[in-house]
Structures are given as structure tokens and as C-alpha cells.
Design an enzyme around this catalytic site. Structure first.
Site, PDB file in Angstrom:
ATOM      1  N   LYS A  89     -17.450  -5.363 -15.165  1.00 44.59           N
ATOM      2  CA  LYS A  89     -18.220  -4.206 -15.004  1.00 44.59           C
ATOM      3  C   LYS A  89     -17.341  -3.245 -15.023  1.00 44.59           C
ATOM      4  O   LYS A  89     -17.651  -2.066 -15.560  1.00 44.59           O
ATOM      5  CB  LYS A  89     -18.884  -4.324 -13.769  1.00 44.59           C
ATOM      6  N   GLU A 111     -26.995   2.316  -9.905  1.00 48.88           N
ATOM      7  CA  GLU A 111     -28.051   1.563  -8.990  1.00 48.88           C
ATOM      8  C   GLU A 111     -27.231   0.286  -8.880  1.00 48.88           C
ATOM      9  O   GLU A 111     -26.491   0.196 -10.016  1.00 48.88           O
ATOM     10  CB  GLU A 111     -29.302   1.196  -9.745  1.00 48.88           C
ATOM     11  N   SER A 377     -17.339 -14.167 -16.416  1.00 51.25           N
ATOM     12  CA  SER A 377     -17.524 -12.705 -16.305  1.00 51.25           C
ATOM     13  C   SER A 377     -17.074 -12.158 -15.108  1.00 51.25           C
ATOM     14  O   SER A 377     -16.633 -11.027 -14.896  1.00 51.25           O
ATOM     15  CB  SER A 377     -19.162 -12.574 -16.327  1.00 51.25           C
TER      16      SER A 377
HETATM   17  C1  LIG Z   1     -23.322  -8.163 -12.987  1.00 53.19           C
HETATM   18  C2  LIG Z   1     -22.840  -9.349 -13.313  1.00 53.19           C
HETATM   19  C3  LIG Z   1     -23.247 -10.211 -14.255  1.00 53.19           C
HETATM   20  C4  LIG Z   1     -24.574 -10.069 -14.963  1.00 53.19           C
HETATM   21  O1  LIG Z   1     -24.817  -8.692 -15.859  1.00 53.19           O
HETATM   22  P1  LIG Z   1     -24.689  -8.565 -17.165  1.00 53.19           P
HETATM   23  O2  LIG Z   1     -24.894  -7.414 -17.638  1.00 53.19           O
HETATM   24  O3  LIG Z   1     -25.597  -9.626 -17.683  1.00 53.19           O
HETATM   25  O4  LIG Z   1     -23.293  -9.094 -17.785  1.00 53.19           O
HETATM   26  C5  LIG Z   1     -22.609 -11.362 -14.727  1.00 53.19           C
HETATM   27  N1  LIG Z   1     -21.503 -11.876 -14.135  1.00 53.19           N
HETATM   28  C6  LIG Z   1     -20.858 -11.022 -13.025  1.00 53.19           C
HETATM   29  C7  LIG Z   1     -19.564 -11.637 -12.351  1.00 53.19           C
HETATM   30  C8  LIG Z   1     -21.463  -9.958 -12.651  1.00 53.19           C
HETATM   31  O5  LIG Z   1     -20.875  -9.007 -11.811  1.00 53.19           O
END
Ligand SMILES: *Cc1c(COP(=O)(O)O)cnc(C)c1O
Length: 392
Positions: A89, A111, A377
Site C-alpha cells: 500500500k 477511507e 502483498s
Molecule cells: C489491502 C490489502 C490487500 C487488498 O487490496 P488490493 O488493492 O486488492 O491489493 C491485499 N493484501 C494486503 C496485505 C493488503 O493490505
């Protein structure tokens, strides 16, 4: 086939900018200026320095040997979990705060659901000395204490939203309402590839650093710049968009997306938007939306707060529709099992969201020479209660 956004802000039938009259001017200005800003020399320099020295990029591309042995292929993990604030993020918020500054905006709103985007936004606001208001549903405020405390320590005001189910969708409505009341001085940092055009495209571009790095990292490791498979989880779609961005037109590369099946796609408790959604408008864009017969948005459910969203980015809705991407639903129990599997095989505790991408591996059949790049992610610190107690 063109998979990218067109000049009207659409991916096939999906996308566009459906915003209240009072926001037309802001959204219009952003549409006209975002590409110029992102492509300017000044922006590119500052963005890359911050990604390198502040966020910790490039993130490693790690050959996960034991995991690959288990699934009979060569698996590389793109380690977004190692970034500052613990997920992908930060790539987006670092970029958007520079865009906000270029536009002369002085106040930031956002948000957040689980709080990850809220923390990443509060972080860059502290860095740039800008006031920050984060809207978060009351339910989420209560179940994500640690992130709320981080945001407050970083200097953000966290507003607990009491309307609706008091979760992400309600927080988003409140953020849009705030934006409508302060259109001239406020910039809205959206946390995923969702929202009115140009947000989905802007966020995808800011996250595309992920696939830019994958390309040269694969050359070093495999002697070729493309994998056979790219895999990622999808909530709104930003980590997936970044993972696939530079490979969209390369048909040698197969794209596999994991959405949250919750307790099962047909259980009535799911967040599998691509399988369950119908076309509608949410958060300012036409896309697939989980809704009832009357068009009322249905409350999604997933064990993972970051995937618990009733819409999906228009880019991904289109890729699924035209079959460029294969979309698998991974249920809560499968994601939990995958999180423990990765932890024990590789010594990496993943975020619950990322564990959905790992969980999709067992639904695939690979050849032993296949090269699979899977984006991790985020890291699992925030999910320890769920991992240890089986609930959050
Ligand atoms: C917010 C988040 C997601 C989901 O958001 P995407 O916009 O689909 O990437 C996935 N993994 C983590 C670790 C997150 O914080």
C-alpha cells in the site's frame, strides 16, 4: 486486445466516473493532470527516491524452493511484505501524496477497512506534514485496534463511521461526503484500483513498480524477463494490478487472481465479487458489484479484512470477463491452511490476504519447469490473533 484504460476511463464496459455534480471539477482536474504529473521528471525522481530510501524498494524476488517443491514448479515470491508499513500500500500512498502536493491540495482524506491503507496514508501525511482524516467503520475501528493506534500516533484523525454496517463501504461513503464538502483544498487518497477514473489507472501505474522490478529480477534469476504464471490476491485489485501491469499484453504469461471465497462462494458468506457480482455502480465506477435483486449492495464476508469488499477494480472485472485472467475463489479455511504452510515451509508469516494467493496454488496444475511469480502483498503481524485463535 487493449487491456488498458481508454481515454474515456473505461476498461471494456467497466470503469468511468460516476460522481456527484459537486465533485465533477475535482475529478475532471485530476483526469486532465494525473498523467502529466506522473510522467514529469520531478515527480519521477522524488517518487523513486522515496520508494528506495523510505519504503525500502526494490522488494526482493525470493526463490521459494521448498514451496516450489511442494507444488511441482519454480515459485518466486515478490516480497511486498518487506516494505515499510508492511504491504504494497505504501507504493500508492507515496505516489498520491506527491500528486496531491502538485495539485496544491493541503488536506488529505482516506477511507480504510482493515486499517492498512489508513496507516500507509497517515504515514506519508506525517512525512509531508499534511493534515490527515481517515474514515473507518465503527466495527472495523473496534476490531483493528492496533492500526487505529498507529494512525493516531502518526497524527491522523480517525473518524469512526456509524452508518450502515459500519464497515468499509460506509467509510467510503463518508469520505466521499467529506470530499464533496471540501472539494477545493482536499485530496482523497484512494487505496486500491477502484473509484472514479482516473483512480484505477493512477493506482495501477503507481503499483506497476512491482512488475517493473519483476522483469529485471527474473532476468537475473531465470535468464528471461517473463514468468509462465503471475499470481496475486484481489480485494480492490491494486497489488494484482501492479504485479501484472507490464505483462498484460504478453500472452505467454498467464494471470491467476485469488478472490476471497469466505465460507464458500455459495454459502451466503463470501466476498467472491467476480463470481457473485453483477454489473452496477459502486464507489464512482461501473464494475461487478455484490448486490441483491433490488440493486442494494450486499455485505461481503471474508476472514481477511483487506479482501472484504463488495466491488472489484474495473481493470480486473474486464480481465475476468474477456478471460485474460483466471479467477479462483479461495475460502477462509484454505487461506488459513496456506498461511501455516508458507510459515512452516519458508519461515514467512504472510498477511491473510496474501495467504489467499498461496491457497490458490493447490487449485493449479503446473509443469515442473514452470516459473510462477506470486506476490506476497503483506506480512502477517496484523493477523496474529486470527492465526492463533482461528478468529479475529
Ligand atoms: C489491502 C490489502 C490487500 C487488498 O487490496 P488490493 O488493492 O486488492 O491489493 C491485499 N493484501 C494486503 C496485505 C493488503 O493490505
Amino acid at each position: 486486445m487493449n487491456y488498458q484504460v481508454n481515454d474515456k476511463g473505461y476498461y471494456g464496459r467497466f470503469g468511468g466516473a460516476y460522481v456527484p455534480e459537486i465533485l465533477h471539477k475535482c475529478v475532471d482536474e485530476l483526469q486532465k493532470r494525473y498523467l502529466g504529473i506522473l510522467q514529469s521528471e520531478d515527480f519521477r525522481k522524488e517518487y523513486h527516491v522515496l520508494l528506495r530510501d523510505y519504503a525500502g524498494r526494490p522488494s526482493p524476488l525470493y526463490h521459494a524452493g521448498r514451496l516450489g517443491e511442494k507444488y511441482g514448479c519454480r515459485i518466486y515470491l515478490k516480497r511486498e511484505d518487506l516494505n515499510h508499513t508492511g504491504s504494497h500500500k505504501i507504493n500508492n500512498t507515496v505516489g498520491q501524496i506527491l500528486v496531491a502536493r502538485s495539485l496544491g491540495k493541503r488536506r488529505i482524506i482516506a477511507e480504510t477497512g482493515a486499517g492498512q491503507h489508513g496507516v500507509a496514508t497517515a504515514t506519508v501525511c506525517a512525512l509531508m506534514d499534511m493534515p490527515c482524516v481517515v474514515y473507518m467503520g465503527r466495527t472495523d475501528v473496534e476490531r483493528q485496534r492496533a492500526n487505529v493506534e498507529k494512525m493516531r500516533m502518526l497524527g491522523a484523525e480517525v473518524v469512526a463511521v456509524e452508518s450502515g454496517n459500519m464497515t468499509l463501504k460506509d467509510a467510503t461513503n463518508e469520505a466521499i461526503r467529506d470530499w464533496c464538502s471540501h472539494p477545493s483544498d482536499t485530496y482523497y487518497i484512494i487505496g486500491s484500483t477502484v473509484g472514479p477514473h482516473p483512480y484505477p489507472d493512477m493506482v495501477a501505474r503507481l503499483q506497476s513498480i512491482i512488475s517493473e522490478e519483476i522483469r529485471y529480477q527474473l532476468v537475473e534469476k531465470e535468464g528471461r524477463d517473463y514468468p509462465d504464471y503471475l499470481m496475486a490476491c484481489v480485494g480492490g485489485g491494486s497489488n494484482a494490478a501492479g504485479t501484472i501491469y507490464h505483462y498484460l499484453d504478453d500472452e505467454r504469461v498467464r494471470i491467476v487472481l485469488a478472490e476471497a471465497g469466505g465460507e464458500g462462494v455459495k454459502s451466503g458468506r463470501s466476498a467472491a465479487t467476480i463470481q457473485l457480482g453483477r454489473e452496477g455502480i459502486i464507489h464512482g465506477a461501473r464494475t461487478l458489484v455484490m448486490q441483491n435483486e433490488d440493486g442494494q449492495i450486499e455485505e461481503p464476508y471474508s476472514i481477511s479484512a483487506g479482501l472484504d469488499y463488495p466491488g472489484i477494480g474495473p481493470l480486473h472485472a474486464n480481465l475476468a470477463k474477456i478471460k485474460r485472467a483466471k479467477v479462483l475463489a479461495v475460502n477462509d479455511d484454505e487461506a488459513l491452511r496456506a498461511a501455516f504452510e508458507l510459515t512452516r515451509l519458508e519461515g514467512i508469516i504472510p498477511a491473510l490476504e496474501s495467504a489467499h494467493a498461496i491457497g490458490a496454488l493447490s487449485q493449479m496444475e503446473f509443469d515442473k519447469d514452470d516459473v510462477v511469480v506470486l506476490t506476497l502483498s503483506g506480512r502477517g503481524d496484523k493477523d496474529m490473533n486470527t492465526y492463533l485463535n482461528g478468529k479475529n
